[in-house]
Motif scaffolding. Structure first.
Motif, PDB file in Angstrom:
ATOM      1  N   GLY A  97       0.915  -1.288   0.019  1.00 45.43           N
ATOM      2  CA  GLY A  97      -0.053   0.053  -0.043  1.00 45.43           C
ATOM      3  C   GLY A  97       0.909   1.145   0.121  1.00 45.43           C
ATOM      4  O   GLY A  97       0.187   2.367  -0.269  1.00 45.43           O
ATOM      5  N   LEU A  98       2.067   1.359   0.391  1.00 46.10           N
ATOM      6  CA  LEU A  98       2.919   2.469   0.300  1.00 46.10           C
ATOM      7  C   LEU A  98       3.992   2.428  -0.941  1.00 46.10           C
ATOM      8  O   LEU A  98       4.711   3.385  -1.007  1.00 46.10           O
ATOM      9  CB  LEU A  98       3.612   2.467   1.856  1.00 46.10           C
ATOM     10  CG  LEU A  98       2.642   2.892   3.039  1.00 46.10           C
ATOM     11  CD1 LEU A  98       3.708   3.059   3.894  1.00 46.10           C
ATOM     12  CD2 LEU A  98       1.690   3.889   2.632  1.00 46.10           C
ATOM     13  N   ARG A  99       4.010   1.481  -1.747  1.00 44.41           N
ATOM     14  CA  ARG A  99       4.846   1.312  -2.885  1.00 44.41           C
ATOM     15  C   ARG A  99       4.749   2.603  -3.653  1.00 44.41           C
ATOM     16  O   ARG A  99       3.474   3.152  -3.854  1.00 44.41           O
ATOM     17  CB  ARG A  99       4.647  -0.136  -3.504  1.00 44.41           C
ATOM     18  CG  ARG A  99       5.701   0.076  -4.854  1.00 44.41           C
ATOM     19  CD  ARG A  99       5.727  -1.251  -5.360  1.00 44.41           C
ATOM     20  NE  ARG A  99       6.154  -2.487  -4.417  1.00 44.41           N
ATOM     21  CZ  ARG A  99       7.163  -2.629  -3.692  1.00 44.41           C
ATOM     22  NH1 ARG A  99       8.327  -1.635  -4.144  1.00 44.41           N
ATOM     23  NH2 ARG A  99       7.710  -3.419  -2.940  1.00 44.41           N
ATOM     24  N   GLY A 100       5.690   3.230  -3.799  1.00 45.94           N
ATOM     25  CA  GLY A 100       5.875   4.305  -4.811  1.00 45.94           C
ATOM     26  C   GLY A 100       5.369   5.736  -4.060  1.00 45.94           C
ATOM     27  O   GLY A 100       5.351   6.972  -4.816  1.00 45.94           O
ATOM     28  N   LYS A 101       5.172   5.670  -2.770  1.00 48.96           N
ATOM     29  CA  LYS A 101       4.888   6.818  -2.015  1.00 48.96           C
ATOM     30  C   LYS A 101       6.248   7.269  -1.216  1.00 48.96           C
ATOM     31  O   LYS A 101       6.851   6.278  -0.836  1.00 48.96           O
ATOM     32  CB  LYS A 101       3.619   6.513  -1.141  1.00 48.96           C
ATOM     33  CG  LYS A 101       2.446   6.083  -1.928  1.00 48.96           C
ATOM     34  CD  LYS A 101       1.246   5.939  -1.004  1.00 48.96           C
ATOM     35  CE  LYS A 101       0.026   5.215  -1.807  1.00 48.96           C
ATOM     36  NZ  LYS A 101      -0.109   5.895  -2.870  1.00 48.96           N
ATOM     37  N   TYR A 120      13.392   1.871  14.997  1.00 49.03           N
ATOM     38  CA  TYR A 120      13.123   0.574  15.491  1.00 49.03           C
ATOM     39  C   TYR A 120      11.792   0.065  15.462  1.00 49.03           C
ATOM     40  O   TYR A 120      11.367  -1.196  15.344  1.00 49.03           O
ATOM     41  CB  TYR A 120      13.797   0.293  16.750  1.00 49.03           C
ATOM     42  CG  TYR A 120      15.546   0.438  16.472  1.00 49.03           C
ATOM     43  CD1 TYR A 120      16.362  -0.461  15.950  1.00 49.03           C
ATOM     44  CD2 TYR A 120      15.894   1.594  17.147  1.00 49.03           C
ATOM     45  CE1 TYR A 120      17.505  -0.444  15.609  1.00 49.03           C
ATOM     46  CE2 TYR A 120      17.528   1.604  16.847  1.00 49.03           C
ATOM     47  CZ  TYR A 120      18.236   0.608  16.226  1.00 49.03           C
ATOM     48  OH  TYR A 120      19.623   0.838  16.020  1.00 49.03           O
ATOM     49  N   ALA A 121      10.829   0.936  15.578  1.00 48.46           N
ATOM     50  CA  ALA A 121       9.415   0.422  15.678  1.00 48.46           C
ATOM     51  C   ALA A 121       8.389   1.110  14.492  1.00 48.46           C
ATOM     52  O   ALA A 121       7.917   0.232  13.597  1.00 48.46           O
ATOM     53  CB  ALA A 121       8.625   1.126  16.694  1.00 48.46           C
ATOM     54  N   LEU A 122       8.701   2.272  13.775  1.00 48.43           N
ATOM     55  CA  LEU A 122       7.896   2.748  12.633  1.00 48.43           C
ATOM     56  C   LEU A 122       8.402   2.327  11.339  1.00 48.43           C
ATOM     57  O   LEU A 122       7.640   1.873  10.582  1.00 48.43           O
ATOM     58  CB  LEU A 122       7.668   4.258  12.900  1.00 48.43           C
ATOM     59  CG  LEU A 122       6.414   4.874  12.012  1.00 48.43           C
ATOM     60  CD1 LEU A 122       5.102   4.007  12.298  1.00 48.43           C
ATOM     61  CD2 LEU A 122       6.142   6.213  12.493  1.00 48.43           C
ATOM     62  N   LYS A 123       9.668   2.702  11.183  1.00 47.63           N
ATOM     63  CA  LYS A 123      10.077   2.569   9.883  1.00 47.63           C
ATOM     64  C   LYS A 123      10.121   1.098   9.313  1.00 47.63           C
ATOM     65  O   LYS A 123       9.798   1.009   8.310  1.00 47.63           O
ATOM     66  CB  LYS A 123      11.489   2.985   9.807  1.00 47.63           C
ATOM     67  CG  LYS A 123      11.716   4.654   9.379  1.00 47.63           C
ATOM     68  CD  LYS A 123      13.063   4.904   9.390  1.00 47.63           C
ATOM     69  CE  LYS A 123      13.098   6.593   9.214  1.00 47.63           C
ATOM     70  NZ  LYS A 123      14.524   7.081   8.865  1.00 47.63           N
ATOM     71  N   ARG A 132       9.426   2.670   0.223  1.00 45.90           N
ATOM     72  CA  ARG A 132      11.116   2.512   0.099  1.00 45.90           C
ATOM     73  C   ARG A 132      11.734   3.888  -0.008  1.00 45.90           C
ATOM     74  O   ARG A 132      12.678   4.154  -0.144  1.00 45.90           O
ATOM     75  CB  ARG A 132      11.222   1.951  -1.253  1.00 45.90           C
ATOM     76  CG  ARG A 132      10.860   0.562  -1.650  1.00 45.90           C
ATOM     77  CD  ARG A 132      11.572  -0.397  -0.604  1.00 45.90           C
ATOM     78  NE  ARG A 132      11.124  -1.477  -0.791  1.00 45.90           N
ATOM     79  CZ  ARG A 132      10.095  -2.231  -0.059  1.00 45.90           C
ATOM     80  NH1 ARG A 132       9.629  -1.691   0.785  1.00 45.90           N
ATOM     81  NH2 ARG A 132       9.669  -3.609  -0.306  1.00 45.90           N
ATOM     82  N   HIS A 133      10.679   5.081  -0.240  1.00 47.62           N
ATOM     83  CA  HIS A 133      11.280   6.403   0.115  1.00 47.62           C
ATOM     84  C   HIS A 133      10.995   6.884   1.527  1.00 47.62           C
ATOM     85  O   HIS A 133      10.054   7.566   1.742  1.00 47.62           O
ATOM     86  CB  HIS A 133      10.599   7.189  -1.207  1.00 47.62           C
ATOM     87  CG  HIS A 133      10.743   6.671  -2.401  1.00 47.62           C
ATOM     88  ND1 HIS A 133      12.488   6.750  -3.008  1.00 47.62           N
ATOM     89  CD2 HIS A 133      10.119   6.041  -3.312  1.00 47.62           C
ATOM     90  CE1 HIS A 133      12.065   6.256  -4.199  1.00 47.62           C
ATOM     91  NE2 HIS A 133      10.958   5.735  -4.339  1.00 47.62           N
TER      92      HIS A 133
END
Length: 182
Positions: A97-101, A120-123, A132-133
């Motif tokens: 769902g976050l690909r390309g964003k 360590y938790a969110l990323k 990826r960005h």
């Protein structure tokens, strides 16, 4: 025109996190970027807890995320991790769902001791969702945000400087097609 969605993962709109969100909306809007905010706590709790993908509220919120060019994930830190309310919503976002964003984490905590919650938790969760960005993010200590009457907030100069830098990086990255410009 770029479109950014802010996923507000606080259980309360009166959280000092709202100061970071309101400031971000203002700055991005001034830069000509369309901004929408999803207050996860406003979504029906049963739909979140029971992962009701057929819920109109959930479908509408996920459609906003899907349509966005960038996602700002804003959360308080509890027990060295992002909020449970945010976790419930992130679990509903499709695997890619976050690909390309472009993603920008905004985190607020009671002390600097939880600074590494971003890394360590969110990323890792954002990466799992295809992100990826992922920009560096901003961690703010809640004492640096003053709550005034009328639900207004004043950010410290130090927080404002770091947030401006991250929002500018987000803006430049969007202008350059997702390529991070340092």
């Amino acid at each position: 025109m770029s479109h950014v969605v802010i996923i507000a993962g606080s259980p309360s709109k009166r959280s000092r996190l709202t100061g970071l969100i309101d400031y971000s909306v203002s700055q991005l809007s001034e830069a000509g970027i369309t901004v929408e905010v999803i207050h996860v706590a406003d979504l029906p709790a049963d739909d979140l807890v029971q992962a009701r993908f057929d819920s109109t509220f959930i479908r509408d919120a996920l459609a906003v995320v899907e349509a966005a060019d960038a996602v700002i994930v804003a959360t308080p830190v509890y027990k060295a991790a992002y909020s449970g309310v945010l976790k419930l919503f992130l679990d509903l976002i499709p695997q890619e769902g976050l690909r390309g964003k472009v993603s920008l984490p905004l985190v607020i905590g009671g002390s600097i001791a939880h600074l590494l919650a971003i890394d360590y938790a969110l990323k890792p969760v954002l990466t799992t969702l295809g992100g990826r960005h992922i920009l560096g993010g901003v961690y703010a200590v809640d004492q640096g945000i003053e709550r005034l009457d009328g639900d207004k907030y004043i950010l410290s100069a130090e927080i404002t400087t770091r947030l401006n830098r991250s929002l500018e990086e987000l803006r430049l990255t969007l202008e350059n097609g997702g390529i991070t410009i340092a």
